[in-house]
Design an enzyme around this catalytic site. Structure first.
Site, PDB file in Angstrom:
ATOM      1  CG  HIS A  81      -4.136 -12.735   3.669  1.00 42.49           C
ATOM      2  ND1 HIS A  81      -4.594 -11.410   3.538  1.00 42.49           N
ATOM      3  CD2 HIS A  81      -3.507 -12.996   4.923  1.00 42.49           C
ATOM      4  CE1 HIS A  81      -4.502 -10.876   4.833  1.00 42.49           C
ATOM      5  NE2 HIS A  81      -3.670 -11.799   5.563  1.00 42.49           N
ATOM      6  CE1 TYR A 214       1.496  -5.937  -3.551  1.00 43.40           C
ATOM      7  CE2 TYR A 214      -0.744  -6.608  -3.273  1.00 43.40           C
ATOM      8  CZ  TYR A 214       0.750  -6.958  -3.155  1.00 43.40           C
ATOM      9  OH  TYR A 214       1.146  -8.090  -2.657  1.00 43.40           O
ATOM     10  N   PRO A 306      11.266  -6.878  -2.926  1.00 44.34           N
ATOM     11  CG  PRO A 306      10.942  -5.448  -1.179  1.00 44.34           C
ATOM     12  CD  PRO A 306      11.782  -5.573  -2.497  1.00 44.34           C
ATOM     13  CE  LYS A 310       5.668 -14.804  -5.695  1.00 44.68           C
ATOM     14  NZ  LYS A 310       4.734 -15.873  -5.274  1.00 44.68           N
TER      15      LYS A 310
END
Ligand code: RFL
Length: 409
Positions: A81, A214, A306, A310
């Site tokens: 991605h 997002y 989250p 990471k």
């Protein structure tokens, strides 16, 4: 130590508690150097191999897995991605982070990473004792550590196993026993509760776009992250006190439709929801990450929300540095790198916490109580940040470097 017929004793060089990403990577790296280790794992093999959690693997971690020959499944089925998409007020902000820094993220579910690593370790002669919860750690003060596990034999008798080792690696996650075996006077725990919950959802549907999305919405954040061609992870911001039973499937889809709505044709595909659970956004770091011959790695030593995806990446990076310290000790009887383990890892961990904190503020309007009072103001700030991310090469590069995981201490 009390010994009777219900108690067995074995010895190894490094006893590893926990067969998650941290414990498995550490065991494989030690195995390559001929260092003997045993992993004890509380859960069954099928349980750890089907536990769906992370999905996004950083650029450097992909390179690390490839370098060591741990990436067969990732190379075959991982999806690179390079662009993510923020949404606000129906507008899209596409961020081609890969182009900015010449790197990419891989989407490859954590349970597949775990399956691959378990298979590899066992096929090379490695030993994992599944369904063997560690119940006690002793002998740290005398530098003669022993981890005790309980287990059941074929006749369902409850038995104990003592494993004596030179070193113990506590890779047993946030709820393990390793961290609490360290005297509290020796460590500092530094925490933050964000007062934000995420309903984490896995649905058996293809994602409506191949990008990670997002969405910033006045009802709260929503995220859409493809996991495989047929499974998608969604997130919905909610009060951390919510229960998953507060979220029947119809409510989930109607909130996702509303919060992820965007210009153009981008309808969500609805389908069966196969998992939902409420996560509390919190962060935690223990300093130092070691005591005597017990060294912690991964979620046992620190957890991160989250939000920036990471946690697994940090766990693997810890295991890498820890293995180097142990290898140096067994090759040259030199403990200097092991002594520096926490000092080497903590700057990277804090830099990553800082990024996660920045991202929390970018995508939530409830990131702290003051901002609640100034919601309209913080909404404009978030819009300004998104515009800057799209328009300023320098700003976008900084984001890309952290997001893709190209930053190294
Ligand atoms: P793990 O994976 O929790 O493994 C610890 C293992 O120890 C075992 N254990 C014990 N074994 C023996 N005796 C005991 N007493 C024991 N107590 C516990 C457990 O059964 C388990 O098998 O820790 P590790 O190895 O440190 O790995 C950390 C990662 O699992 C975690 O940070 C990530 O899942 C976080 N995370 C994400 N990280 C990413 O890098 N990218 C992502 O996209 C991402 N997405 C996520 C996530 C975590 C999530 N949840 C569930 C909190 C998405 C979600 C929803």
């Amino acid at each position: 130590m009390h010994v009777n017929e219900n108690v067995k004793c074995i010895r190894t060089q490094v006893a590893i508690v926990g067969a998650g990403p941290a414990g498995l990577i550490l065991a494989l790296l030690l195995q390559k150097e001929g260092i003997d280790s045993i992993i004890v794992e509380r859960q069954s093999r099928s349980h750890v191999e089907t536990r769906a959690r992370a999905g996004l693997i950083e650029h450097h971690i992909v390179e690390f897995l490839q370098h060591h020959g741990f990436s067969e499944g990732l190379d075959l089925n991982g999806i690179p991605h390079t662009t993510c998409e923020f949404r606000q007020n129906g507008r899209r902000y596409k961020i081609p982070y890969g182009d900015r820094v010449g790197g990419s993220h891989y989407v490859y579910p954590q349970q597949f990473v775990v399956q691959d690593l378990i298979r590899l370790f066992i096929s090379r002669g490695g030993k994992i004792l599944f369904s063997h919860p560690a119940v006690k750690i002793e002998g740290l003060e005398d530098n003669l550590p022993v981890v005790t596990c309980s287990y059941q034999d074929d006749d369902s008798r409850n038995l104990l196993l003592h494993i004596q080792a030179d070193y113990l690696a506590g890779c047993d996650g946030f709820h393990g026993i390793s961290r609490s075996s360290i005297p509290i006077t020796h460590v500092k725990t530094i925490t933050k509760q964000y007062g934000i919950g995420w309903l984490a959802i896995l649905a058996e549907v293809p994602s409506s776009t191949e990008k990670l999305v997002y969405a910033l919405h006045k009802s709260g954040f929503a995220g859409q992250m493809p996991r495989t061609s047929q499974i998608t992870r969604f997130y919905l911001e909610c009060p951390p006190s919510d229960l998953s039973s507060d979220w029947p499937d119809d409510r989930i889809w109607s909130e996702l439709d509303k919060r992820l709505a965007v210009e153009g044709d981008n309808k969500l595909i609805h389908g069966p929801i196969i998992e939902k659970r409420v996560l509390n956004m919190r962060s935690f770091v223990m300093e130092p990450m070691q005591y005597k011959n017990l060294l912690l790695a991964g979620d046992a030593a620190h957890i991160i929300t989250p939000v920036g995806a990471k946690g697994m990446n940090l766990a693997i990076a810890d295991a890498d540095v820890l293995s180097q310290g142990l290898i140096q000790y067994y090759r040259n009887q030199d403990k200097s790198l092991l002594k520096e383990y926490s000092n080497i890892r903590l700057p990277h961990i804090w830099k990553t916490q800082e990024f996660s904190d920045w991202m929390i503020r970018l995508i939530h309007h409830t990131a702290d109580t003051d901002e609640n009072k100034y919601q309209a103001f913080s909404n404009r700030l978030r819009q300004a940040r998104l515009e800057r991310l799209q328009q300023s090469d320098t700003y976008a590069k900084l984001f890309a470097e952290d997001y893709v995981g190209l930053w190294k201490p």
